[in-house]
Enzyme design. Structure first.
Site, PDB file in Angstrom:
ATOM      1  N   PRO A 299     -11.825  -7.309  15.173  1.00 30.75           N
ATOM      2  CG  PRO A 299     -10.161  -5.695  14.802  1.00 30.75           C
ATOM      3  CD  PRO A 299     -10.868  -6.437  15.902  1.00 30.75           C
TER       4      PRO A 299
ATOM      5  CE  LYS B 277     -10.366 -10.606  26.128  1.00 30.19           C
ATOM      6  NZ  LYS B 277     -10.005  -9.485  25.261  1.00 30.19           N
TER       7      LYS B 277
END
Ligand SMILES: C[S@@+](CC[C@H](N)C(=O)[O-])C[C@H]1O[C@@H](n2cnc3c(N)ncnc32)[C@H](O)[C@@H]1O
Length: 239
Positions: free
Chosen positions: A80, A191
């Site tokens: 977000p 990641k």
């Protein structure tokens, strides 16, 4: 006021917790309890970050100082928008400090990312799509980024190996993106979920970056397979 009476405060918070848990499945209740107990969730509310993951990037950047005022940053898997919030602050892309150079932050996500001052979002865009790369080239000053960030993750299927494999493929696609937009000497944070193909990714990164290290920030949950590679000093491959 109720907050001066610990017993009343305890009853109030227990009642409000019971209300929140009512009608939820066991899995939802477990998730909610974890969220409510998590200090990073509390801190993200207090500091107006869109989610707790902001603290992972803050921790990495406090240690390695990747995000400098004036830098251009691409945030892959931005929704977000918490990592973009950190990037906006650190590269001064909203011009908060008039004395410092103003940076650029471009965030990309397949989902919609709510607007953020100082960031340009390519919502509903796939990072692996060459059409997205072309748009990035237009948005970045001189078509170049100093840092590529990726907290991207596919929707978890629940099959650990399969999810690991999917995320590794996404991370590998960042190497193609780097070739198009990353400055020589630039950095990449990505990641991944731990698993059998990690060494393959690390090897690929080492073929174009001078240093690659594995990070597990304190804000990353201990029981999660999540790790980050920090790759620095990009060298454009000679073809
Ligand atoms: C863990 S969330 C990122 C949270 C974000 N770093 C933050 O701090 O707000 C992972 C995001 O990766 C996005 N994503 C997954 N695959 C993607 C793709 N191929 N292209 C762009 N975004 C992708 C998901 O939609 C999701 O929003």
């Amino acid at each position: 006021m109720w907050c001066f009476f610990p017993r009343r405060r305890y009853i109030h918070s227990t009642l409000s917790l019971m209300k929140k848990l009512k009608g939820k499945s066991v899995a939802e209740q477990r998730w909610l309890m974890r969220q409510l107990r998590d200090p990073y969730v509390k801190a993200s509310h207090a500091q107006n970050f869109r989610c707790r993951s902001a603290f992972k990037l803050l921790e990495i950047d406090d240690q390695f100082r990747l995000l400098q005022p004036g830098y251009s940053v691409v945030d892959c898997g931005a929704a977000p928008g918490a990592w973009s919030q950190v990037a906006v602050q650190r590269v001064n892309s909203s011009g908060t400090d008039a004395e410092l150079p103003r940076g650029t932050v471009v965030g990309i996500d397949i989902l919609n990312v709510p607007p953020l001052e100082g960031a340009h979002f390519l919502s509903c865009h796939d990072v692996t799509d060459p059409a997205t790369h072309a748009k990035l080239l237009e948005l970045l000053p001189g078509g170049r980024a100093h840092v590529i960030l990726s907290d991207m993750a596919p929707n978890a299927s629940g099959f650990r190996e399969m999810d690991h494999d999917k995320l590794i493929v996404m991370c590998l696609s960042l190497i193609d993106l780097a070739e198009k937009i990353l400055q020589p000497g630039g950095s990449l944070v990505c990641k991944y979920w731990d698993g059998i193909f990690v060494q393959k990714l690390q090897k690929k990164l080492l073929s174009v970056f001078s240093s690659v290290r594995t990070l597990k920030p304190n804000a990353s949950r201990k029981d999660s397979a999540e790790r980050f590679f920090l790759a620095r000093m990009y060298r454009k491959p000679v073809k």
